[in-house]
Scaffold this motif. Structure first.
Motif, PDB file in Angstrom:
ATOM      1  N   ILE A 251       0.845  -1.205   0.000  1.00 41.60           N
ATOM      2  CA  ILE A 251       0.000   0.000   0.000  1.00 41.60           C
ATOM      3  C   ILE A 251       0.879   1.253   0.000  1.00 41.60           C
ATOM      4  O   ILE A 251       0.662   2.182  -0.783  1.00 41.60           O
ATOM      5  CB  ILE A 251      -0.948  -0.017   1.231  1.00 41.60           C
ATOM      6  N   LEU A 252       1.885   1.275   0.878  1.00 39.88           N
ATOM      7  CA  LEU A 252       2.732   2.470   0.998  1.00 39.88           C
ATOM      8  C   LEU A 252       3.564   2.706  -0.262  1.00 39.88           C
ATOM      9  O   LEU A 252       3.989   3.824  -0.539  1.00 39.88           O
ATOM     10  CB  LEU A 252       3.637   2.348   2.229  1.00 39.88           C
ATOM     11  N   GLY A 253       3.767   1.654  -1.032  1.00 42.52           N
ATOM     12  CA  GLY A 253       4.569   1.786  -2.251  1.00 42.52           C
ATOM     13  C   GLY A 253       3.752   2.144  -3.491  1.00 42.52           C
ATOM     14  O   GLY A 253       4.304   2.326  -4.571  1.00 42.52           O
ATOM     15  N   LYS A 254       2.453   2.249  -3.331  1.00 38.19           N
ATOM     16  CA  LYS A 254       1.564   2.464  -4.493  1.00 38.19           C
ATOM     17  C   LYS A 254       1.427   3.956  -4.828  1.00 38.19           C
ATOM     18  O   LYS A 254       1.211   4.783  -3.958  1.00 38.19           O
ATOM     19  CB  LYS A 254       0.183   1.875  -4.149  1.00 38.19           C
ATOM     20  N   THR A 255       1.514   4.258  -6.126  1.00 34.12           N
ATOM     21  CA  THR A 255       1.386   5.653  -6.584  1.00 34.12           C
ATOM     22  C   THR A 255      -0.024   5.892  -7.118  1.00 34.12           C
ATOM     23  O   THR A 255      -0.599   5.036  -7.774  1.00 34.12           O
ATOM     24  CB  THR A 255       2.417   5.910  -7.712  1.00 34.12           C
ATOM     25  N   ASP A 256      -0.545   7.088  -6.818  1.00 34.25           N
ATOM     26  CA  ASP A 256      -1.873   7.474  -7.307  1.00 34.25           C
ATOM     27  C   ASP A 256      -1.795   7.816  -8.797  1.00 34.25           C
ATOM     28  O   ASP A 256      -0.957   8.630  -9.201  1.00 34.25           O
ATOM     29  CB  ASP A 256      -2.347   8.694  -6.502  1.00 34.25           C
ATOM     30  N   ASP A 257      -2.671   7.198  -9.587  1.00 36.57           N
ATOM     31  CA  ASP A 257      -2.668   7.438 -11.035  1.00 36.57           C
ATOM     32  C   ASP A 257      -2.988   8.892 -11.373  1.00 36.57           C
ATOM     33  O   ASP A 257      -2.523   9.435 -12.363  1.00 36.57           O
ATOM     34  CB  ASP A 257      -3.723   6.548 -11.724  1.00 36.57           C
ATOM     35  N   VAL A 258      -3.828   9.521 -10.537  1.00 38.37           N
ATOM     36  CA  VAL A 258      -4.314  10.871 -10.844  1.00 38.37           C
ATOM     37  C   VAL A 258      -3.252  11.932 -10.538  1.00 38.37           C
ATOM     38  O   VAL A 258      -2.944  12.788 -11.358  1.00 38.37           O
ATOM     39  CB  VAL A 258      -5.607  11.167 -10.042  1.00 38.37           C
ATOM     40  N   THR A 259      -2.669  11.863  -9.333  1.00 38.23           N
ATOM     41  CA  THR A 259      -1.776  12.950  -8.901  1.00 38.23           C
ATOM     42  C   THR A 259      -0.294  12.588  -8.998  1.00 38.23           C
ATOM     43  O   THR A 259       0.561  13.457  -8.889  1.00 38.23           O
ATOM     44  CB  THR A 259      -2.065  13.308  -7.431  1.00 38.23           C
ATOM     45  N   GLY A 260      -0.001  11.316  -9.115  1.00 36.01           N
ATOM     46  CA  GLY A 260       1.399  10.885  -9.108  1.00 36.01           C
ATOM     47  C   GLY A 260       1.987  10.842  -7.699  1.00 36.01           C
ATOM     48  O   GLY A 260       3.150  10.509  -7.509  1.00 36.01           O
ATOM     49  N   GLN A 261       1.163  11.200  -6.694  1.00 32.44           N
ATOM     50  CA  GLN A 261       1.576  11.129  -5.287  1.00 32.44           C
ATOM     51  C   GLN A 261       1.445   9.691  -4.790  1.00 32.44           C
ATOM     52  O   GLN A 261       0.716   8.904  -5.393  1.00 32.44           O
ATOM     53  CB  GLN A 261       0.637  11.994  -4.423  1.00 32.44           C
ATOM     54  N   PRO A 262       2.098   9.384  -3.640  1.00 36.13           N
ATOM     55  CA  PRO A 262       1.785   8.084  -3.039  1.00 36.13           C
ATOM     56  C   PRO A 262       0.273   8.037  -2.773  1.00 36.13           C
ATOM     57  O   PRO A 262      -0.284   8.993  -2.224  1.00 36.13           O
ATOM     58  CB  PRO A 262       2.573   8.098  -1.729  1.00 36.13           C
ATOM     59  N   LEU A 263      -0.351   6.940  -3.160  1.00 39.09           N
ATOM     60  CA  LEU A 263      -1.817   6.865  -3.047  1.00 39.09           C
ATOM     61  C   LEU A 263      -2.278   7.066  -1.603  1.00 39.09           C
ATOM     62  O   LEU A 263      -3.282   7.733  -1.335  1.00 39.09           O
ATOM     63  CB  LEU A 263      -2.312   5.519  -3.610  1.00 39.09           C
ATOM     64  N   VAL A 264      -1.520   6.507  -0.652  1.00 40.44           N
ATOM     65  CA  VAL A 264      -1.918   6.584   0.762  1.00 40.44           C
ATOM     66  C   VAL A 264      -2.007   8.043   1.215  1.00 40.44           C
ATOM     67  O   VAL A 264      -2.812   8.382   2.084  1.00 40.44           O
ATOM     68  CB  VAL A 264      -0.942   5.755   1.643  1.00 40.44           C
ATOM     69  N   ASP A 265      -1.217   8.934   0.584  1.00 41.91           N
ATOM     70  CA  ASP A 265      -1.224  10.341   0.987  1.00 41.91           C
ATOM     71  C   ASP A 265      -2.458  11.091   0.499  1.00 41.91           C
ATOM     72  O   ASP A 265      -2.735  12.202   0.972  1.00 41.91           O
ATOM     73  CB  ASP A 265       0.042  11.050   0.468  1.00 41.91           C
ATOM     74  N   VAL A 266      -3.185  10.519  -0.453  1.00 41.11           N
ATOM     75  CA  VAL A 266      -4.392  11.208  -0.922  1.00 41.11           C
ATOM     76  C   VAL A 266      -5.665  10.503  -0.435  1.00 41.11           C
ATOM     77  O   VAL A 266      -6.769  10.850  -0.829  1.00 41.11           O
ATOM     78  CB  VAL A 266      -4.424  11.381  -2.464  1.00 41.11           C
ATOM     79  N   ILE A 267      -5.498   9.500   0.421  1.00 38.79           N
ATOM     80  CA  ILE A 267      -6.669   8.824   0.999  1.00 38.79           C
ATOM     81  C   ILE A 267      -7.053   9.542   2.297  1.00 38.79           C
ATOM     82  O   ILE A 267      -6.190   9.787   3.155  1.00 38.79           O
ATOM     83  CB  ILE A 267      -6.375   7.332   1.238  1.00 38.79           C
ATOM     84  N   LEU A 268      -8.331   9.888   2.408  1.00 36.26           N
ATOM     85  CA  LEU A 268      -8.823  10.613   3.594  1.00 36.26           C
ATOM     86  C   LEU A 268      -8.657   9.754   4.845  1.00 36.26           C
ATOM     87  O   LEU A 268      -8.906   8.548   4.823  1.00 36.26           O
ATOM     88  CB  LEU A 268     -10.300  10.979   3.387  1.00 36.26           C
TER      89      LEU A 268
END
Ligand code: 2AM
Length: 496
Positions: A251-268
């Motif tokens: 999970i921590l290694g996954k990148t968000d397709d939309v922002t290019g940020q780590p996905l976990v950082d854009v999850i509420l």
């Protein structure tokens, strides 16, 4: 895989080994798992269109027969008939039982594979026994993937049902390295669903403890999500080896397709729940079992849900003065140790809760067997469960896991780091409710003398609740007239 020709009129042939009702993803995957192990399965769903969608889709070519009515489903089953419900807990289970009841005969077996409350399962078993029907409430853990490839299965209910369902359940269950299936009979009545509930309570604690470790790495250590991913991956190669640590690294290694940020950082940061953690905590409160860390994990989710309030409060409530970040490598190692020690304490609480509830309910639970069922397939599967199962093999009546020699050794090795991490968290203003409650549990359990002498004195002072003396026998109660005004009468006298 077995491929059977499906007859034009399947109701004519009672050929299915088991019927499964409920074609959501867990039900479908469990059916596919059964078919992949050579069983013939009859399938039904309330929304009947899903039946043909399934048989013509994912189930195509497998030994899976769709039924359009409950009568048809029952007609397809070999005797004693086995019908497994994979539907939403509560009313849906109740309704299906009532519809199936007149269609079944004495000796037939109804199985509920959902997350039902143990007391509902207990009641249903007793009620169906009046018609000679056998009832099983079983925990199924492992999520969607586990249901398909091998879940951990925790059945309990009518003991006579076990020999009948055992070949199917043990075939489809996860297997550990030596081939042992992660499925065995748990006990009577609601015991299977109860053990699954405790599993989920431990899962809540495990997840919260991992979240606290991540919080410390992020906010005290300054690690980015990908850096934390590397840490968790490394941890997974050692004593923390477990499914939840493994997926945390992913999970921590996954990148968000939309922002290019780590996905976990854009999850509420608000966590949902379906209630089984709460059930475990309520069960612990009822049983008088101090499952502090499990309950803290439930509270932590409640707190996370108050997002709007927290955001507003963050602008008002002061935290501690900024502190320099500690040495990163030291912090990472200390957090690892704190996590492992906390995990031992949380598991100790879960097993203590099972022991206390079993005593109250008259169940004979085999704790080594429960640990073995949790070694594979389920969400809390972890190397630690092997050590737990060994601990109970060495001492079946172990009153608390903390007392088992390997855990005494592990905690004595890790406790300094555990204490330092919790102190550091307090100094940095990072909440660690699971870590700190786990340490409080450990320190309370090892305390020969707690301050409850003062509590009891207060109770006697204002309510004449009496106390026992350290220099007298247990069970001998005394009352003191603390103020000279209260009189000599103890409250127990009023109750008599
Ligand atoms: P459905 O496909 O008809 O909605 C998980 O939701 C499973 O439980 C599904 O198979 C779903 O059936 C079933 N389910 C949910 N609520 C139900 C209800 N009130 N009665 C019967 N089945 C229900």
């Amino acid at each position: 895989m077995t491929t059977l020709p499906i007859p034009a009129d399947p109701t004519a042939l009672p050929q299915a080994d088991i019927g499964v009702i409920g074609l959501a993803v867990m039900g479908e995957n469990l059916i596919l798992n059964m078919a992949n192990h050579g069983f013939t399965v009859a399938a039904f769903n309330r929304t009947v269109s899903k039946v043909s969608h399934f048989t013509e889709g994912r189930a195509r070519g497998l030994s899976i027969i769709g039924a359009n009515t409950l009568e048809e489903l029952v007609g397809l089953l070999r005797r004693p008939r086995k019908v497994m419900l994979m539907v939403k807990a509560g009313r849906p289970v109740e309704e299906f039982i009532e519809h199936l009841r007149p269609l079944l005969e004495p000796g037939d077996i109804l199985i509920d594979g959902g997350n039902s409350h143990p007391s509902d399962t207990q009641r249903r078993m007793q009620d169906l026994a009046k018609d000679g029907l056998l009832y099983v409430g079983t925990g199924v853990s492992g999520g969607e993937e586990g249901a398909l490839t091998g879940p951990s299965i925790m059945p309990g209910g009518s003991p006579a049902a076990w020999p009948e369902i055992r070949p199917i359940f043990q075939a489809i269950a996860a297997k550990v390295a030596d081939g042992t299936p992660c499925c065995d009979w748990v006990g009577e009545g609601g015991a299977g669903h109860f053990v699954k509930t405790v599993h989920n309570g431990i899962e809540y604690a495990d997840m919260q403890m991992i979240a606290e470790a991540y919080h410390l790495l992020r906010d005290v250590g300054g690690l980015s999500a990908p850096e934390a991913a590397d840490v968790f991956r490394e941890w997974n190669a050692g004593e923390l080896d477990s499914y939840l640590i493994e997926i945390t690294a992913d999970i921590l290694g996954k990148t968000d397709d939309v922002t290019g940020q780590p996905l976990v950082d854009v999850i509420l940061d608000t966590a949902g729940q379906k209630g089984t953690g709460k059930w475990t905590s309520v069960g612990a409160l009822d049983a008088g079992a101090p499952a502090m860390t499990i309950t803290q994990a439930v509270y932590a989710r409640y707190m996370s849900a108050l997002k709007t309030e927290r955001v507003a409060a963050s602008a008002v409530l002061p935290g501690p003065a900024a502190r320099p970040a500690p040495d990163r490598a030291t912090l990472v190692e200390q957090v690892r140790r704190a996590l492992y020690a906390s995990k031992i304490a949380a598991y100790a609480q879960g097993f203590q809760l099972m022991r206390m509830t079993a005593q109250e309910s008259g169940w004979t639970l085999d704790y080594g067997s429960i640990a073995r069922m949790w070694r594979g397939g389920c969400i809390i599967r972890a190397a630690l469960l092997g050590t737990i199962s060994d601990a109970f093999a060495a001492q079946a009546e172990l009153p608390n896991l903390l007392l088992s020699p390997p855990f005494v050794a592990a905690i004595s090795e890790h406790q300094q780091a555990w204490r330092e991490v919790i102190a550091l968290a307090a100094l940095h203003g990072v909440p660690v409710p699971a870590f700190s409650s786990a340490l409080a549990y450990y320190d309370s359990y090892r305390a020969a003398r707690l301050p409850a002498n003062l509590l009891q004195a207060q109770r006697d002072y204002f309510g004449a609740h009496t106390y026992e003396r350290t220099d007298g026998p247990r069970g001998e109660f005394h009352h003191t007239n603390w103020t000279g005004r209260g009189g000599e009468t103890a409250s127990t006298t009023y109750n008599a």
